[in-house]
Structures are given as C-alpha cells and as structure tokens.
Design an enzyme around this catalytic site. Structure first.
Site, PDB file in Angstrom:
ATOM      1  N   ARG A  52       2.097  13.586   7.464  1.00 57.96           N
ATOM      2  CA  ARG A  52       2.911  13.837   8.662  1.00 57.96           C
ATOM      3  C   ARG A  52       4.402  14.011   8.349  1.00 57.96           C
ATOM      4  O   ARG A  52       5.170  14.465   9.171  1.00 57.96           O
ATOM      5  CB  ARG A  52       2.712  12.692   9.674  1.00 57.96           C
ATOM      6  CG  ARG A  52       1.345  12.717  10.336  1.00 57.96           C
ATOM      7  CD  ARG A  52       1.005  11.421  11.045  1.00 57.96           C
ATOM      8  NE  ARG A  52       0.538  10.392  10.123  1.00 57.96           N
ATOM      9  CZ  ARG A  52       0.159   9.152  10.485  1.00 57.96           C
ATOM     10  NH1 ARG A  52       0.197   8.809  11.761  1.00 57.96           N
ATOM     11  NH2 ARG A  52      -0.252   8.279   9.591  1.00 57.96           N
ATOM     12  N   TYR A  64      46.338  19.246  -9.209  1.00 57.47           N
ATOM     13  CA  TYR A  64      45.054  19.050  -9.872  1.00 57.47           C
ATOM     14  C   TYR A  64      45.267  18.427 -11.242  1.00 57.47           C
ATOM     15  O   TYR A  64      46.036  18.944 -12.050  1.00 57.47           O
ATOM     16  CB  TYR A  64      44.319  20.391 -10.034  1.00 57.47           C
ATOM     17  CG  TYR A  64      43.082  20.269 -10.891  1.00 57.47           C
ATOM     18  CD1 TYR A  64      42.068  19.375 -10.541  1.00 57.47           C
ATOM     19  CD2 TYR A  64      42.931  21.013 -12.064  1.00 57.47           C
ATOM     20  CE1 TYR A  64      40.937  19.229 -11.340  1.00 57.47           C
ATOM     21  CE2 TYR A  64      41.801  20.878 -12.859  1.00 57.47           C
ATOM     22  CZ  TYR A  64      40.807  19.972 -12.495  1.00 57.47           C
ATOM     23  OH  TYR A  64      39.694  19.823 -13.282  1.00 57.47           O
ATOM     24  N   GLY A 105      -2.042   1.036  15.749  1.00 55.84           N
ATOM     25  CA  GLY A 105      -3.276   0.437  16.244  1.00 55.84           C
ATOM     26  C   GLY A 105      -2.941  -0.583  17.332  1.00 55.84           C
ATOM     27  O   GLY A 105      -1.910  -1.245  17.284  1.00 55.84           O
ATOM     28  N   LEU A 122       0.840  -1.206   0.000  1.00 54.32           N
ATOM     29  CA  LEU A 122       0.000   0.000   0.000  1.00 54.32           C
ATOM     30  C   LEU A 122       0.872   1.251   0.000  1.00 54.32           C
ATOM     31  O   LEU A 122       1.674   1.457   0.904  1.00 54.32           O
ATOM     32  CB  LEU A 122      -0.912   0.015   1.224  1.00 54.32           C
ATOM     33  CG  LEU A 122      -1.801  -1.218   1.406  1.00 54.32           C
ATOM     34  CD1 LEU A 122      -2.772  -0.999   2.563  1.00 54.32           C
ATOM     35  CD2 LEU A 122      -2.557  -1.546   0.127  1.00 54.32           C
ATOM     36  N   ALA A 123       0.688   2.069  -1.030  1.00 53.39           N
ATOM     37  CA  ALA A 123       1.553   3.247  -1.154  1.00 53.39           C
ATOM     38  C   ALA A 123       0.791   4.426  -1.737  1.00 53.39           C
ATOM     39  O   ALA A 123       1.372   5.259  -2.425  1.00 53.39           O
ATOM     40  CB  ALA A 123       2.748   2.903  -2.036  1.00 53.39           C
ATOM     41  N   GLU A 139      -7.615   1.715  16.434  1.00 52.86           N
ATOM     42  CA  GLU A 139      -6.662   2.769  16.083  1.00 52.86           C
ATOM     43  C   GLU A 139      -6.413   3.682  17.286  1.00 52.86           C
ATOM     44  O   GLU A 139      -7.314   3.887  18.108  1.00 52.86           O
ATOM     45  CB  GLU A 139      -7.197   3.597  14.909  1.00 52.86           C
ATOM     46  CG  GLU A 139      -7.230   2.835  13.608  1.00 52.86           C
ATOM     47  CD  GLU A 139      -5.902   2.174  13.270  1.00 52.86           C
ATOM     48  OE1 GLU A 139      -4.883   2.875  13.177  1.00 52.86           O
ATOM     49  OE2 GLU A 139      -5.877   0.939  13.114  1.00 52.86           O
ATOM     50  N   GLN A 197      -5.474   3.861  -6.732  1.00 53.08           N
ATOM     51  CA  GLN A 197      -6.522   4.284  -5.805  1.00 53.08           C
ATOM     52  C   GLN A 197      -6.733   5.784  -6.038  1.00 53.08           C
ATOM     53  O   GLN A 197      -5.877   6.595  -5.685  1.00 53.08           O
ATOM     54  CB  GLN A 197      -6.098   4.021  -4.349  1.00 53.08           C
ATOM     55  CG  GLN A 197      -7.197   4.286  -3.342  1.00 53.08           C
ATOM     56  CD  GLN A 197      -6.685   4.256  -1.901  1.00 53.08           C
ATOM     57  OE1 GLN A 197      -5.522   4.523  -1.637  1.00 53.08           O
ATOM     58  NE2 GLN A 197      -7.574   3.950  -0.972  1.00 53.08           N
TER      59      GLN A 197
END
Ligand code: UD1
Ligand code: MG
Length: 463
Positions: free
Chosen positions: A24, A374, A147, A17-18, A163, A81
C-alpha cells in the site's frame, strides 16, 4: 495505566515483524525502511523493543531482506520468512531465537511510535494475570484498516479480533482497534501458533487468531488500552506516514521544550530524533534540524534555517541560512541567506553576513565576511576581514587548490584570490585585485594581476 518500574523485563524477548510487502506504500523501498524524523520506521521499533526488554530484538525479514538487514546491521537478530504468509506465520519464524523466553513481545515494524514503557506495562499486565495474551488496543474514530476488538456482552473479556475486510457492518462500527502489539505467554504461544489454520480467502496465517484460541483453551486475554492515540499510528500508506511524522514531531518538540528550549511555533519546527539542543536556545519557525546536529545553549536559530549534521556552539545566531556538515563555535552570527557547506569550520565570534558561501574552509575566530563572498578550500586566520564580493577561485578547471590567509589580513572588496595562493599576516589587497601570486606578510597588493606596491609597517595603515 499502572505505573510499572522503569526497568527492562529481563525474562522477555521481543519480535519485530518486518517481512511484509508493504504494497500500500506503492514504493520501491521496503515499507519499514521509510523514514520518520530521520530514522527508519524499523529503527524506531527496534529502539522501543530494546529499551523494553533490555536485549536485542529479533526482526523477522523477508521482502527485500538484504536491504533491511544492511540498514539495521547488528542492532537486531534476524529471522527469515521466505514467503509472506501472514503475521502468525512470521512470528513462527522467530521460534528458534525466542524459545525459552517466559514473555514473548511481538510488535509490528510499521507501528513506530510505541513507547518502551507501554510495552513494559503490557508485559507486566500479562504476568500479573498469568494471561496467555496481553494485547494493546486503542479507541479511535479513525479505524483505517485496523482489526476490531470484539469483547463479551459485559465488555470485559476480549473474545476475538476481526480484520476490517471480514467485519460485519455492526463490527465495522466498533471503535476499539487492535494496535498490533502483544505479549504472549512463552510457555503457550509456540504450540498455539502451530494450530493456526490459513485463512481461506488469502491463505495467510493471522496472528490475531491466537486470541480466539486462547479463549477456547480457557486462558485469559487482557487488553491494555493506550490513551495516547499517536502511539498506535500504523503506517500502511503515505498518508499514515505523514500522520506519524506530525505526531512524532510533536513528541520530539515537546521534549525539547520541557528541557528548556523555546520553540516559537512547534507546528513548523522540524527536529529529527537524534538532535541535541541546549537550554535557553530559541528556535524560530520553519527551521529544520537534521541528523546528529548539536546546538548549544542561548542560541537563536531561524527563521527558515536548515541545519544538517552540524555542531553549533553557545550563543550562536543563525538566520535564514543553510548549514551542512559544519562546525560553528561560540558567539558566531550567520545570515540571513548564507550557506555553510561540508567542512566549514567557523571560529568563535566570527561574523558571516548575507550571501556568503563557505566550503571545506576554516574562518578563524573574530573574522568577518559580511557580504557576497565565497570561500572554498581556504584556511583563513583570526580577525581577518573579507571584503564585499571577495572570492577564492579555488577550481582551475582540473583540480581544487587551497588559499591561505594569515591573521589580521584585510581582503579588499571584490578581490579574486586565484588559488593556490597565500596572503600573509596583516597583508592587504586593494579593491578589485586579482591575486595570482603570494602576498607577503604586512604588504599591500593591488591591481590585475595584483602587484605588491608597498610594505605596511603600521598594521593599522590604510590602503
Ligand atoms: C495487522 C493486524 C490488525 C491490526 C494491524 C495494526 C493481523 C492479521 N492483522 O494488520 O489486526 O489492527 O496490524 O497495525 O495481524 N508482516 C510480516 N509477514 C507477513 C505479513 C506481515 O512480517 O507475512 C509484518 C509486516 O511487515 C508489518 C506487520 O507484519 O510490519 C503487519 O502487517 P500488515 O500487513 O501491515 O498488517 P495489517 O493489515 O496492518
Ligand atoms: Mg499494518
């Protein structure tokens, strides 16, 4: 935990699930694309899911879908989704890809440290008991947003998950937490998902409601309690991200140590997930090994070194230096305080001392470049000595030009090599020479601008 055979579960599919917003994190970037030890959170989850099931996982995307899809490419199958209506709704979107699998594993894209063997154990537990759901739980004193797992009076069967926001004070005190990883009975879950009702407060469909539903259906719910709490770190804020980074660092370093690498202080050694290191190499504190870096055996790396996407041979020493996109062969010494930039190729046994910078250049085997030098866009042969302060003037204000230095050449201190220019084999330049024209093989050039003043019959003749 029981020891299950270490092979993927062929009849299982995994859903990651992403699609959530990840608010947050307070970030422009989708949460699952934040990085941990050089890989995105989602990458870690996809790798674990794939190793657990043996096939490409289904990733449910939504928020910033295009960015997530682009970052993952063909390592997953995508389900969409459109509106983030909760974890239950998210799983529902994967139905067309997952229907038919006997075992449906679901993990959250923000729990990146889960091990594939834990997911396999979860699937095996469900199968053994023909449970509707097997879920992962963890006992922790730091519940931070998880939860709570509510069991029956005997503490055996799982009854429900509440939850944090909905917990009573008594439930808040429960220390058994829902990790966010489940294995569902494929014959039960799709119909059950349809029966979830949206929560009155947020309008979201909670996947966790399936627990209570399974119990009401008279089906078993089993919980596998993970002992390694680090595995269960869920990333919701940047504080969690730092915790996960620390835990993963510990895990990666431990594996290298078990493989024969000495890490003097694992707490201050930062090795990304894709790095390889040979046995008997010693890593000193505050060393960062980044990206697809490969370090050989018997090396000493650090302290305070930063090595990015580079190949390093055996018996190499790199002290207090930065090495980026470079190739370093065996027995080379670098540092302290030098900088290899992209395209630097250092031949076996070469020595690079302090305050040297090398970009898009080859320094041949056995060559020395000890102090304040260099090299940019240069091809330097074997056994060349680059004197203190010598540099290539590779940029003429408009474009970069190449410098070529032949084998056994000796570049005097403070020589300016104004490119494009070639210094021949066994040629020498005097201290402070400004070389604007090619110097033929075995000749000595001095002055400003440098002129050839002598042919060098004896290669060991001094200037
Ligand atoms: C969830 C669990 C909680 C558990 C915790 C563990 C629920 C209702 N709660 O809470 O019990 O302790 O994970 O980490 O499941 N996502 C979607 N679509 C959505 C919503 C979320 O794809 O509509 C994805 C997110 O991208 C994320 C994962 O699901 O990867 C979890 O979502 P998040 O909002 O972080 O849930 P938590 O509040 O952590
Ligand atoms: Mg979460």
């Amino acid at each position: 935990m029981s020891d299950e055979p270490d092979h993927p579960r062929a009849n299982a599919c995994a859903i990651v699930l992403a699609a959530g917003m990840g608010t947050r994190m307070k970030s422009k970037r989708p949460k699952v694309l934040h990085r941990l030890a050089g890989r995105t959170l989602l990458d870690h989850c996809i790798a674990a899911a794939e190793r657990a099931t043996g096939n490409r996982p289904i990733v449910v995307i939504g928020h910033h879908a295009d960015a997530v899809r682009a970052a993952i490419g063909d390592r997953a199958v995508f389900a969409h989704q459109d509106v983030p209506l909760g974890t239950g709704h998210a799983v529902m979107q994967a139905k067309t890809h997952a229907a038919g699998a006997a075992q449906v594993l679901v993990i959250h894209g923000d729990v990146p440290l889960l091990r594939p063997e834990t997911l396999r154990q979860l699937a095996a537990l469900r199968e053994r008991h023909d449970a509707a759901i097997a879920m992962l739980s963890v006992i922790s004193d730091d519940p931070r947003g998880f939860g709570r797992v509510i069991r029956d009076a005997q503490g055996e069967r799982v009854l429900t998950i509440v939850e944090e926001v909905a917990c009573t004070p008594a439930q808040l005190a429960i220390r058994e937490l829902n990790v966010g990883a489940y294995c569902f009975d494929g014959a039960w879950v799709w119909d059950a998902l349809k029966r979830i009702r949206p929560h009155p407060r947020k309008g979201e469909y909670f996947l966790t409601d399936l627990i209570e539903m399974a119990v009401a259906d008279g089906r078993e719910v089993r919980a596998l309690t993970v002992e390694d709490r680090d595995e269960c770190i869920g990333v919701n804020t940047r504080v969690d991200l730092a915790d996960a980074e620390r835990a993963l660092r510990r895990r990666i370093n431990r594996q290298h140590m078990l493989n024969g690498v000495t890490i003097v202080d694992p707490e201050t050694t930062y090795i990304e997930a894709s790095v390889e290191i040979g046995a008997d190499t010693v890593i000193l504190p505050n060393t960062h090994l980044i990206g697809r870096t490969r370090i050989g055996g018997d090396c000493q790396i650090g302290p305070n070194s930063y090595i990015v996407e580079s190949e390093v041979g055996d018996r190499v020493r790199i002290a207090q230096s930065t090495v980026e996109h470079a190739h370093v062969e065996d027995d080379v010494h670098i540092g302290p305080f030098s900088h290899l930039r992209p395209g630097a190729r250092i031949g076996a046994g070469a020595h690079i001392g302090n305050f040297a910078e090398i970009k898009n250049s080859t320094l041949g085997a056995g060559s020395h470049m000890g102090h304040f030098s260099y090299l940019g866009d240069a091809s330097v042969g074997e056994h060349v000595n680059i004197g203190a302060g010598a540099i290539t003037c590779n940029f003429d204000g408009a474009k970069k030009n190449r410098t070529v230095i032949g084998d056994h050449a000796f570049i005097g201190s403070d020589t300016m090599l104004v490119a494009p220019v070639t210094v021949g084999k066994r040629a020498r330049t005097g201290a402070g020479a400004v070389v604007t024209k090619d110097v033929p093989d075995a000749t000595l050039a001095v002055g400003i601008p440098a002129r050839v003043i002598r042919k060098l019959e004896d290669p060991n003749a001094s200037a």
